[in-house]
Design a protein around this motif. Structure first.
Motif, PDB file in Angstrom:
ATOM      1  N   TYR A 142       0.849  -1.191   0.000  1.00 47.85           N
ATOM      2  CA  TYR A 142       0.000   0.000   0.000  1.00 47.85           C
ATOM      3  C   TYR A 142       0.884   1.240   0.000  1.00 47.85           C
ATOM      4  O   TYR A 142       1.798   1.353   0.818  1.00 47.85           O
ATOM      5  N   ARG A 143       0.627   2.163  -0.918  1.00 45.64           N
ATOM      6  CA  ARG A 143       1.485   3.346  -1.049  1.00 45.64           C
ATOM      7  C   ARG A 143       0.836   4.604  -0.467  1.00 45.64           C
ATOM      8  O   ARG A 143       1.230   5.705  -0.795  1.00 45.64           O
ATOM      9  N   GLY A 144      -0.172   4.411   0.347  1.00 50.71           N
ATOM     10  CA  GLY A 144      -0.812   5.575   0.964  1.00 50.71           C
ATOM     11  C   GLY A 144      -2.004   6.058   0.171  1.00 50.71           C
ATOM     12  O   GLY A 144      -2.689   6.977   0.582  1.00 50.71           O
ATOM     13  N   PHE A 145      -2.221   5.471  -0.983  1.00 49.62           N
ATOM     14  CA  PHE A 145      -3.388   5.811  -1.794  1.00 49.62           C
ATOM     15  C   PHE A 145      -3.711   4.608  -2.669  1.00 49.62           C
ATOM     16  O   PHE A 145      -2.899   3.695  -2.810  1.00 49.62           O
ATOM     17  N   GLY A 146      -4.897   4.649  -3.234  1.00 48.29           N
ATOM     18  CA  GLY A 146      -5.287   3.555  -4.124  1.00 48.29           C
ATOM     19  C   GLY A 146      -5.579   2.271  -3.371  1.00 48.29           C
ATOM     20  O   GLY A 146      -5.840   2.292  -2.166  1.00 48.29           O
ATOM     21  N   PHE A 159       6.373   7.519   5.425  1.00 48.88           N
ATOM     22  CA  PHE A 159       5.993   8.880   5.043  1.00 48.88           C
ATOM     23  C   PHE A 159       6.924   9.550   4.033  1.00 48.88           C
ATOM     24  O   PHE A 159       6.564  10.566   3.462  1.00 48.88           O
ATOM     25  N   TYR A 198       8.898   7.393   1.737  1.00 47.24           N
ATOM     26  CA  TYR A 198       8.908   6.511   0.558  1.00 47.24           C
ATOM     27  C   TYR A 198       7.542   5.885   0.272  1.00 47.24           C
ATOM     28  O   TYR A 198       7.425   5.058  -0.643  1.00 47.24           O
ATOM     29  N   ASN A 257       5.857   3.524   1.506  1.00 47.65           N
ATOM     30  CA  ASN A 257       5.698   2.071   1.549  1.00 47.65           C
ATOM     31  C   ASN A 257       5.050   1.706   2.893  1.00 47.65           C
ATOM     32  O   ASN A 257       5.716   1.273   3.834  1.00 47.65           O
ATOM     33  N   TYR A 273      -7.395  11.182  -7.272  1.00 53.73           N
ATOM     34  CA  TYR A 273      -8.049  12.111  -6.345  1.00 53.73           C
ATOM     35  C   TYR A 273      -8.461  13.425  -7.018  1.00 53.73           C
ATOM     36  O   TYR A 273      -9.295  14.142  -6.488  1.00 53.73           O
ATOM     37  N   THR A 323      12.501  -1.018  -0.668  1.00 52.12           N
ATOM     38  CA  THR A 323      11.514   0.062  -0.631  1.00 52.12           C
ATOM     39  C   THR A 323      10.511  -0.012  -1.782  1.00 52.12           C
ATOM     40  O   THR A 323       9.321   0.201  -1.589  1.00 52.12           O
ATOM     41  N   TYR A 324      11.032  -0.254  -2.964  1.00 56.11           N
ATOM     42  CA  TYR A 324      10.144  -0.325  -4.143  1.00 56.11           C
ATOM     43  C   TYR A 324      10.415  -1.640  -4.901  1.00 56.11           C
ATOM     44  O   TYR A 324      10.923  -1.612  -6.024  1.00 56.11           O
TER      45      TYR A 324
END
Lengths: 331, 514
Positions: free
Chosen positions: A39-43, A259, A261, A263, B121, B502-503
Motif C-alpha cells: 500500500y502506497r498511501g493511496f489507491g 511517510f 517513501y 511504503n 483524487y 523500498t520499491y
C-alpha cells in the motif's frame, strides 16, 4: 437494587473501553492488516500475505537500525541511571545535609520540559562541526587543532544523541529514585552509619534494594522508550539518519519508509516486528531481574507440592479407606 | 421645471445603473449553478500547504465574484485551511481523500500532484473546461507554459487534472564583483561600465563556467584557487539540481515500469562532482560547509562567515528558484546609502525609523543571475478539484477565478512581481520590465522565462522523489567516506539494495554498478 448497581458499573467503564477500542485496538489490528498488504498511501491495498515480514530478514537496514537503537539507548540508560544514583547518594547522604532539594529537582527535571524540536535545534547549533559553539570553545582554549565532527562522525553522533537523551531524562530518574529513598526510614541509614558502613555499602545494601522496583520501572520504561527513539535522532541531522545511517533508529527507519517513501505495508510490518521485539525484551528483562523472586516462587510451590504429597501419603497410611468426605465428593 | 429635472435625473441614474449592470453582466463569468441547491447552506472547502490564497486576496476575489449578494453562489461559505508541508499537509490530506471526506479544492507541489493524479483524487479539469463556454481549452493550453501544463496531465486519460498559475524555474545567483575578480582577465569577460553589466557577466558565466557539470566543478576549484577564503557554493546541496546535467534527462522508470539503467549511468558525473566537492574541514572542501537553511547559509549571502576556528569565508553563489530571489536572497543582500557606502542591517530591536530607512535604501546591486548545466524548477503551487466533491461547479468556479481570469492574474502579478505561467500575462511584463535593482538592473524575468521553456517534465513519476532521496543518502555516505563506501560501485550496490526493499515492484536484475 444490587443488580442495577452492578450494571451501572459497566456504564462507567464503557468510555475507557470505547477509547481503547478506537484508539488502541483498532490501530493495532489495522497495522497488522496493513503489514500484509502493498500500500502506497493511496489507491488499493494489495494483499501479499507474509511477504513484508519475509523482507525484514533480507533487509540489511533493519539490523543496522536495531543496533543503532540499542547503542544509543544502552549508553543513555547507563549514564542516566548512573548520574541519577550519584545524585541520590549525594542528596540522601546524612553527612552532607544538602538543602534545596525541591529547587534541584526542578533544575534537573527542566530539560524534560523543553520540546524535543527545540533541544535538537539548540544542540545542532552547539555541535555543528564547522560553525558550532562547542568546537569554537575548544579551539579558543587550545584543546583541539581540528574541528570535531560531533554530528558528522557516526560513533560521535550516536554518543552525542545518547548524551542529549541522558541530559533530558536523568532528572526524571532522579526524582523517582529520590522519592523511593525518602520512603525508607532514616534510622536505617543512621544505624548503618553508626555500624561503620561506607557510602558504597549503604548504596549496595540499603539504597539499591529500597529503590529496586523503581529501578526496574525506569529500566523497562527506558527500554520501551529507547527502542522507540525518534525525535532527537530525526531532528538533529536531516531526518534520514545521517551520518552514515548511524542515527537511523528503528522508528526513524519506519517513519521514512511510510511517510517519505510511501511504503506503508512494509512500514507496518516493521512496526509490528518492533512491537514483538519490545514485548519479548520486556518479558526477558522482567524474568532476569526478578529471577530471585521467581526462583523463590517456584521453590515455594515445589515445597508446597512436596508437602501436600507427603501429607496425602501419611493420611493414606493413617486412613487406608481414604477420607470419607473426599470419597463423597468424588462421587 | 423642477419635476422635469427630477425625472431627468432619475432617468439618467437609471440609465447609468442599467449601463453599469449591463457592462457587469458582460464581464460576469459563465456559471453552471445547480438550481436545486441552496448555496447559502453549502460550503466550499479549500486546503493548501501555503496561506497564499488568503494573503494574496484570492478568496476575497472569489467571494466578490461568486458568493456576494446577487452572485451565482450567493451566501456560500468558504472554509480555508493552510497546513504547511512540514506540519503534515500530506498526512492530513491523503487520509481525508482516501476516506472520501477530502476538501473540494486542494493544492500540491509537483510531487504531490503526481501522487494525487495517480491515485485518482483529482477530477478531470479539462472536461470541466471543455464544458465551460468561457474557456477555450486549446487557447489556454497555448497560453500556459508547456512544463506547467504537462505537470498536471493525467497519463491515464491524457487530460488535464491540475494546473498552476506560477512558474518556478531556478537559476544560480552569484556575486558579480567576486566573479570579476576571479575571471575578469579571461577572454570575453565583459567590461565594466555598460548598463547591463550584471546581465552580461551572468551570460558569460552561464556560457563559460556553469554550462556543464565538469565546468561547474572546475569553476569551484578556480574560485578556491583565486582566493583560499572564497567558495563558490555554501554546500553541495546547491548542485543537486544539476544531477542530470542535460535538459533531456533520462527517466527514472522505463517503459516497462522498471528502474532505468540509463538513469543510473546519467548520475555518475554528478556523484563524482559531489565527492570532489566534499572536505572534512572548510579548508579541504570546495564549499563553505554551510548546510542549506542553516544560520551560516543565510548569513553568507550578505556577510563573511566566521567558522569555529575564527577563520573568515566568503560564499559567491546560491542555487535558487524565482521565489528564492524575493524571499530568501534579497532580504539578506547588502544595501548602500546615498554615497554608496555599505549600510549595516538594523538590529531586531532597532527603532522603526531606522528599519524603514534600511527598507527604502538601495541594494548594492552586485548580484547576477546565471544558469547551470540544465534548467530546473523548485516548488510551485498547483490547484485541482476533488474527484469526489459534491460541489464540483463551485470548486471549478474557484479554479477558474484563479487560473483563467487573465485580468486578475495580471493584477496579481503587478502586485507580487512573481513569475506567472501564462504567456499573455508575462510577455508584456517582460517586455516593459526595467530590471531588478538587486541584480544591477538585469532583466531576470526574461532569463527565467527562457529557462522555464526548456524544462521537460513529461518523464516525471511518483517514484522520482523517493529514488533521488535514496540515492542522495548513499552519495552523502560516499562523500563523507563512510565505512563500506569505497567507490561509486558501492554507492550503486547499496542503492539497489534499498530499492529492492523500498520499491520491490520496480527493481530489476542486471543494473550497472559503475
Amino acid at each position: 437494587m444490587k443488580n442495577i448497581n452492578d450494571k451501572a458499573g459497566y456504564f462507567f467503564i464503557t468510555p475507557f473501553f470505547l477509547v481503547f477500542l478506537l484508539f488502541n485496538l483498532y490501530p493495532i489490528l489495522f497495522t497488522i492488516y496493513l503489514s500484509m498488504t502493498r500500500y502506497r498511501g493511496f489507491g488499493n491495498m494489495v494483499f501479499i500475505g507474509a511477504d513484508n515480514f519475509k523482507l525484514i530478514f533480507r533487509d540489511p537496514n533493519v539490523v543496522n537500525a536495531f543496533m543503532n537503537t540499542i547503542r544509543i539507548w544502552g549508553v543513555n540508560i547507563f549514564f542516566q541511571i548512573f548520574l541519577a544514583l550519584l545524585l541520590v547518594m549525594v542528596f540522601s547522604d546524612l553527612e552532607y545535609k544538602i538543602k534545596g532539594l525541591k529547587f534541584f529537582r526542578v533544575i534537573f527535571y527542566l530539560p524534560n520540559l523543553i520540546a524535543a524540536a527545540t533541544i535538537a535545534l539548540i544542540f545542532a547549533k552547539l555541535l555543528d562541526r564547522d560553525y558550532g559553539v562547542v568546537n569554537q570553545l575548544l579551539f579558543s582554549v587550545g584543546w583541539i587543532d581540528r574541528s570535531i565532527g560531533w554530528l558528522t562522525r557516526p560513533l560521535l553522533a550516536q554518543m552525542s544523541v545518547s548524551g542529549i537523551q541522558t541530559w533530558m531524562w536523568f532528572g526524571n530518574s532522579f526524582i523517582l529514585f529520590m522519592a523511593s529513598v525518602q520512603a525508607v526510614n532514616k534510622e536505617i541509614f543512621e544505624a548503618a552509619r553508626i555500624d561503620g558502613a561506607g557510602r558504597l555499602q549503604i548504596l549496595r545494601h540499603i539504597t539499591l534494594p529500597s529503590i529496586k522496583p523503581i529501578l526496574m520501572y525506569v529500566i523497562i520504561t527506558g527500554l520501551i522508550g529507547g527502542l522507540q527513539l525518534f525525535d532527537i535522532p530525526f531532528l538533529i541531522t536531516d531526518g534520514r539518519g545521517f551520518p552514515a545511517g548511524s542515527l537511523n533508529t528503528m522508528i526513524v527507519y519506519i517513519y521514512n519508509m511510510a511517510f517519505t517513501y510511501n511504503n506503508y505495508g512494509y512500514a507496518s510490518a516493521l512496526s509490528f516486528a518492533l512491537f514483538l521485539l519490545i514485548f519479548m525484551f520486556t518479558i526477558i528483562f522482567a524474568l532476569v531481574t526478578n529471577r530471585v523472586e521467581i526462583k523463590e516462587y517456584f521453590r515455594d510451590r515445589n515445597e508446597r507440592k512436596a508437602m501436600n504429597k507427603t501429607m496425602n501419603k501419611a493420611m493414606e497410611k493413617a486412613m487406608p479407606g481414604g477420607a470419607p468426605g473426599m470419597k463423597g465428593s468424588e462421587k | 421645471m423642477k419635476n422635469f429635472k427630477k425625472i431627468a435625473l432619475i432617468l439618467l441614474v437609471s440609465l447609468l445603473v442599467l449601463t453599469g449592470c449591463g457592462g457587469g453582466s458582460d464581464d460576469e463569468p459563465e456559471v453552471d449553478a445547480d438550481e436545486s441547491k441552496d448555496y447559502s447552506q453549502e460550503t466550499l472547502v479549500i486546503w493548501s500547504f501555503t496561506d497564499e490564497l488568503q494573503t494574496a486576496g484570492d478568496l476575497d476575489r472569489f467571494e466578490e465574484m461568486y458568493t456576494a449578494p446577487g452572485m451565482p453562489f450567493e451566501g456560500l461559505q468558504i472554509e480555508f485551511s493552510a497546513i504547511p508541508i512540514q506540519d503534515g499537509y500530506m498526512d492530513s490530506v491523503l487520509p481525508a481523500l482516501s476516506a472520501g471526506t477530502g476538501p473540494d479544492v486542494f493544492t500540491g507541489e509537483l510531487d504531490h500532484i503526481k501522487l494525487f493524479i495517480e491515485a485518482g483524487y483529482y477530477a478531470n479539469l479539462e472536461a470541466m473546461m471543455e464544458a465551460d463556454p468561457d474557456v477555450d481549452v486549446a487557447a489556454e493550453r497555448a497560453d500556459y507554459l508547456e512544463y506547467i501544463w504537462q505537470s498536471g496531465v493525467d497519463p491515464a486519460t491524457d487530460q488535464l487534472a491540475a494546473l498552476s498559475w506560477q512558474q518556478t524555474p531556478g537559476a544560480i545567483f552569484f556575486k558579480v564583483d567576486m566573479a570579476a575578480e576571479i575571471w575578469g582577465s579571461e577572454t570575453g569577460f565583459p567590461e565594466e561600465g555598460s548598463d547591463n553589466y550584471n546581465g552580461e557577466v551572468s551570460e558569460w558565466v552561464s556560457q563559460n563556467k556553469f554550462n556543464t557539470i565538469e565546468n561547474l566543478l572546475a569553476a569551484q576549484e578556480e574560485v578556491k584557487a583565486a582566493n583560499a577564503q572564497w567558495r563558490l557554493f555554501p554546500d553541495d546541496q546547491a548542485v543537486r539540481f544539476f544531477a542530470a546535467g542535460t535538459n533531456n534527462p533520462v527517466k527514472w522508470i522505463d517503459d516497462d515500469g522498471k528502474l532505468n539503467p540509463e538513469k543510473i549511468t546519467e548520475q555518475i558525473p554528478y556523484i563524482e562532482m559531489v565527492e570532489a566537492m566534499y572536505g572534512d574541514t572548510i579548508r579541504e572542501s570546495l564549499t563553505a560547509n554551510a548546510a542549506e537553511w542553516s544560520g551560516p547559509w543565510f548569513e553568507a549571502m550578505g556577510q563573511d562567515l566566521t567558522d569555529a576556528q575564527g577563520e573568515k569565508w566568503q560564499v559567491m553563489a546560491y542555487s535558487m528558484p524565482t521565489w528564492g530571489l524575493r524571499y530568501i536572497i534579497e532580504p539578506n543582500m547588502v544595501k548602500v546609502d546615498e554615497n554608496g557606502d555599505l549600510l549595516p542591517k538594523p538590529a531586531e530591536d532597532a527603532d522603526q525609523a531606522t528599519k524603514d530607512a534600511y527598507e527604502e535604501a538601495e541594494y548594492k546591486g552586485n548580484w547576477g543571475m546565471a544558469v547551470g548545466p540544465n534548467s530546473y524548477f523548485w516548488g510551485g503551487t498547483y490547484l485541482g478539484v476533488n474527484a469526489d466533491t459534491d460541489n464540483s461547479e463551485v470548486a471549478y468556479a474557484f479554479i477558474k477565478s484563479m487560473l483563467f481570469d487573465k485580468e486578475r492574474l495580471a493584477e496579481r502579478q503587478s502586485i507580487d512581481g512573481d513569475m506567472y505561467s501564462v504567456s499573455s500575462v508575462m510577455t508584456p511584463v517582460i517586455e516593459s520590465y526595467e530590471g531588478r535593482p538587486a541584480l544591477g538592473g538585469m532583466n531576470h524575468l526574461e532569463v527565467f522565462n527562457q529557462e522555464a521553456e526548456k524544462i521537460d517534465l513529461s518523464n516525471i513519476t511518483t517514484y522520482d522523489r523517493g529514488l533521488n532521496d535514496l540515492l542522495g543518502a548513499h552519495i552523502t555516505n560516499f562523500k563523507e567516506g563512510a565505512s563500506g563506501y569505497d567507490s561509486i560501485s558501492d554507492v550503486l550496490s547499496k542503492f539497489y539494495d534499498d530499492v529492492q526493499v523500498t520499491y520491490p515492484e520496480i527493481y530489476v536484475e542486471g543494473l550497472p554498478t559503475n
